[in-house]
Design a protein around this motif. Structure first.
Motif, PDB file in Angstrom:
ATOM      1  N   ASP A 172      51.230  41.357  35.672  1.00  0.00           N
ATOM      2  CA  ASP A 172      51.434  42.485  34.839  1.00  0.00           C
ATOM      3  C   ASP A 172      52.399  42.828  34.402  1.00  0.00           C
ATOM      4  O   ASP A 172      52.681  43.353  33.231  1.00  0.00           O
ATOM      5  CB  ASP A 172      50.652  43.650  35.671  1.00  0.00           C
ATOM      6  N   GLU A 188      53.619  42.872  30.215  1.00  0.00           N
ATOM      7  CA  GLU A 188      54.385  43.492  29.308  1.00  0.00           C
ATOM      8  C   GLU A 188      54.521  43.032  28.186  1.00  0.00           C
ATOM      9  O   GLU A 188      54.541  43.760  26.997  1.00  0.00           O
ATOM     10  CB  GLU A 188      55.864  43.415  30.132  1.00  0.00           C
ATOM     11  N   ARG A 245      51.007  43.711  26.088  1.00  0.00           N
ATOM     12  CA  ARG A 245      51.037  44.885  25.498  1.00  0.00           C
ATOM     13  C   ARG A 245      52.175  45.456  24.596  1.00  0.00           C
ATOM     14  O   ARG A 245      52.296  46.598  24.119  1.00  0.00           O
ATOM     15  CB  ARG A 245      50.793  46.011  26.854  1.00  0.00           C
ATOM     16  N   ASN A 246      53.026  44.509  24.087  1.00  0.00           N
ATOM     17  CA  ASN A 246      53.816  44.727  23.273  1.00  0.00           C
ATOM     18  C   ASN A 246      54.959  45.838  23.713  1.00  0.00           C
ATOM     19  O   ASN A 246      55.549  46.481  22.615  1.00  0.00           O
ATOM     20  CB  ASN A 246      53.490  45.085  21.836  1.00  0.00           C
ATOM     21  N   SER A 247      55.162  45.822  24.918  1.00  0.00           N
ATOM     22  CA  SER A 247      56.259  46.774  25.406  1.00  0.00           C
ATOM     23  C   SER A 247      57.451  46.202  25.855  1.00  0.00           C
ATOM     24  O   SER A 247      58.391  46.946  26.227  1.00  0.00           O
ATOM     25  CB  SER A 247      55.566  47.642  26.552  1.00  0.00           C
ATOM     26  N   GLU A 290      59.765  44.468  24.021  1.00  0.00           N
ATOM     27  CA  GLU A 290      61.031  44.437  23.286  1.00  0.00           C
ATOM     28  C   GLU A 290      61.500  45.787  23.559  1.00  0.00           C
ATOM     29  O   GLU A 290      62.714  45.959  23.663  1.00  0.00           O
ATOM     30  CB  GLU A 290      60.701  44.249  21.676  1.00  0.00           C
ATOM     31  N   ALA A 291      60.809  46.827  23.410  1.00  0.00           N
ATOM     32  CA  ALA A 291      61.570  48.156  23.752  1.00  0.00           C
ATOM     33  C   ALA A 291      62.242  48.361  25.071  1.00  0.00           C
ATOM     34  O   ALA A 291      62.999  48.832  25.152  1.00  0.00           O
ATOM     35  CB  ALA A 291      60.512  49.324  23.551  1.00  0.00           C
ATOM     36  N   LEU A 292      61.601  47.622  26.111  1.00  0.00           N
ATOM     37  CA  LEU A 292      62.104  47.852  27.531  1.00  0.00           C
ATOM     38  C   LEU A 292      63.389  47.077  27.397  1.00  0.00           C
ATOM     39  O   LEU A 292      64.535  47.597  28.108  1.00  0.00           O
ATOM     40  CB  LEU A 292      61.097  47.093  28.382  1.00  0.00           C
ATOM     41  N   LEU A 312      61.362  36.596  24.371  1.00  0.00           N
ATOM     42  CA  LEU A 312      60.413  37.310  23.411  1.00  0.00           C
ATOM     43  C   LEU A 312      59.498  36.540  22.593  1.00  0.00           C
ATOM     44  O   LEU A 312      58.420  36.961  22.138  1.00  0.00           O
ATOM     45  CB  LEU A 312      61.386  38.348  22.701  1.00  0.00           C
TER      46      LEU A 312
END
Lengths: 393, 243
Positions: A206, A211, A214-216, A218-220, A390
């Motif tokens: 998970d 990560e 769920r496409n989160s 890059e922002a992270l 990524l």
């Protein structure tokens, strides 16, 4: 410890505590289901062996009037006679009877004439469990009866029956219910180690493949945090779940211990606080290894599903030493205690046998597992630092 | 202020960005306008140090993100083109997580979140788990978490992609307000209308280079077009007019 690492760790723990699926798959499956399964299996095995030895034999006989002396002989052996009429083959096929004995009409005639008199036994050799035991007991009863009569006849003619036995086999079967039970118990190390792997599996996936999916991610990664710190936080969260599952597994085992048929197996397993402490000490460092290995694999996977497949396969690895030790008894040496998983297996087996675990063995096990675990953690961090992280999909 | 100087990046054989130079000053909205695959996202990713440029230099308020990625990211607030949220956390928890990663105190996070909720009009869903959020709600949360540390420089990759009229207006209004506060805003888009509506300077990105730059007015004069779309097509096709 770095504050950011703690932030990441706490977030991943909170996030996953809210996921019923991950809690179910780790804690419930690993920590509760396995020990309960284990106890059920042991009890089943012991009760089956008891059945074989103690249950009164019931014999379905057709034509018992044809062999009065045989019948009265087996009655003295404690066998219950059940008159049977019908088709013996059909009765066995329909599982109405486990075995049927048919005594032909000419039995008495031949018996008196001193020529081999026939008794037919119908059974299904492919049947399992108690059925197979029943037919074996019936055949051995008939054979014993035949031998006894034969000997009497020889004696009546003035010949020593022992002449028949040119060679005797004396069997010494030392296998007992105890050693069979011990074999089942040697599965226990795997159960405990597996608990740890199952516990950390969901988080490892998970926090990495999840990560990404769920496409989160890059922002992270855009936050002012080193990737090594980010992954360290994630690894800590993953390990925490592994450790929790392991401790819960141990507690469950402790709780179900009274329901294990240990007395019947003549075993005394001491799962007191001292031994539980030893188990926590030697299994604990494995959490780093499990979490790092699973994270490495999940980082490489393109999707959540792919990660689940590969990480699932990984769980077979800790089974290898457990199975090997089942079939290849090993003389423990201190250097073996440096090998992760093997050392845990050996130490758990020592505890099961009621032996005192030496301090040097415990220390070696901890050092070996910690070292391998840390190396794998460093590798996981190195892989996480790649630019292509990524874009691997 | 964001300065990009002769920056290039290739992926294998493909030259995604070729010698791109531009400056996005404070108090201004700068737009990268280009078709899909023109190199907008790659350029932005180099600015926020997710990928390293092969040549050239980038400075964010004088800080080179290649040498000091963490320091540069503190000066930046970025809405990337992937904007997934943590579904099991509430919108507020999503924003708090990023605030903590920026090293903000609990009080600061609380106050800043309150003002973002106000500005982006998130009152209704701020304490709901983000699973099942509409596209518009998701973008608002993603913007809020990206700007929780109130950075001087704001980068948005296709911010209104997939949003309805009301949400688009909300985002535009928010950007206008941030500009008034003196922020440097750099965003990418392929929607002419939007670029025309909000930007002070337009950089037309085509095939990994900046093909033209100017205001909407000056680009139309340059190409003798009557609207931005015609001007854009004229520039990216070298005056041939059609695809």
């Amino acid at each position: 410890m770095n504050k950011q690492i703690i932030t990441v760790m706490l977030k991943e723990i909170k996030d996953n505590m809210r996921d019923k699926k991950s809690l179910m798959s780790s804690v419930i499956m690993g920590a509760v289901f396995m020990p309960v399964m284990f106890v059920a299996m042991m009890n089943f095995m012991v009760s089956m062996q008891k059945d074989k030895a103690e249950k009164q034999l019931e014999m379905a006989i057709q034509g018992s009037a044809n062999a009065v002396s045989f019948i009265s002989h087996i009655k003295t052996q404690g066998v219950k006679i059940k008159e049977f009429n019908g088709n013996p083959t059909l009765a066995i096929e329909n599982k109405d009877e486990e075995a049927v004995v048919v005594i032909p009409e000419n039995f008495a005639e031949k018996f008196e004439a001193g020529v081999p008199a026939k008794i037919e036994v119908y059974y299904d050799a492919t049947a399992k469990g108690t059925t197979n035991m029943t037919q074996q007991r019936i055949k051995s009863l008939i054979k014993t009866y035949g031998t006894t009569i034969g000997m009497t006849r020889l004696q009546l003619r003035g010949i020593s029956p022992s002449l028949l036995n040119a060679v005797v086999v004396e069997e010494h079967d030392v296998s007992t219910t105890q050693s069979k039970g011990a074999m089942l118990l040697s599965f226990l190390p795997y159960a405990l180690i597996l608990g740890l792997f199952i516990g950390s599996m969901y988080l490892a996936i998970d926090t990495t493949a999840g990560e990404k999916e769920r496409n989160s991610l890059e922002a992270l990664l855009l936050n002012p945090i080193k990737r090594s710190h980010l992954l360290t936080g994630k690894l800590f969260a993953t390990m925490t779940f592994g450790l929790i599952t392991m401790v819960v597994t141990l507690v469950t085992f402790k709780l179900v211990m009274p329901f294990m048929p240990l007395k019947e197996l003549g075993m005394t397993v001491n799962l007191g606080f001292k031994n539980i402490g030893i188990l926590v000490l030697v299994l604990g460092p494995l959490a780093i290894m499990a979490a790092s290995l699973q994270t490495i694999i999940a980082t490489f996977s393109k999707s959540f599903k792919e990660a689940q497949t590969y990480v699932g396969l990984l769980m077979l690895i800790p089974g290898i030493p457990s199975f090997a030790l089942m079939f290849l008894p090993l003389k423990e040496k201190l250097w073996m205690m440096l090998i992760p998983i093997l050392s845990q297996n050996l130490i758990i087996n020592q505890i099961m046998r009621g032996e005192e675990v030496r301090a040097t063995a415990i220390i070696a096990a901890i050092i070996g597992s910690l070292l391998v675990g840390l190396l794998l953690a460093l590798l996981a961090i190195k892989l996480y630092n790649r630019e292509s992280l990524l874009f691997s999909d | 202020m964001i300065e990009v100087k002769a920056v290039s990046k290739s992926f294998g054989e493909v030259k995604a960005v070729k010698e791109v130079t531009f400056t996005a000053p404070d108090h201004q909205v700068t737009a990268l306008l280009g078709a899909n695959g023109a190199g907008k996202t790659t350029t932005l990713r180099m600015i926020y140090a997710l990928i390293t440029p092969q040549t050239g230099e980038i400075l964010i308020d004088g800080v080179n993100p290649k040498e000091h990625p963490e320091k540069a990211r503190k000066l930046l607030g970025v809405l990337p083109d992937t904007r997934g949220l943590y579904k099991r956390l509430t919108a507020r928890e999503n924003i708090e997580y990023f605030g903590k990663l920026h090293g903000m105190s609990d009080i600061d996070i609380k106050n800043r979140t309150a003002s973002l909720v106000e500005d982006l009009r998130m009152q209704e869903f701020i304490d709901r788990k983000t699973d099942g959020f509409s596209q518009g709600q998701r973008v608002k949360v993603a913007i809020a978490r990206a700007l929780v540390h109130d950075p001087q420089n704001i980068i948005l990759d296709e911010p209104t992609n997939g949003l309805d009229v009301m949400s688009t207006r909300g985002v535009r209004r928010f950007l206008e307000k941030e500009k008034q506060r003196g922020k440097c805003i750099l965003f990418s888009s392929h929607v002419m209308q939007e670029v025309a509506a909000v930007s002070d300077e337009i950089l037309i990105v085509s095939d990994g280079t900046i093909a033209a730059r100017g205001t909407e007015q000056s680009l139309m004069e340059l190409t003798k077009a009557t609207n931005l779309e015609d001007a854009f097509v004229h520039i990216v096709t070298n005056g041939e007019g059609h695809e």
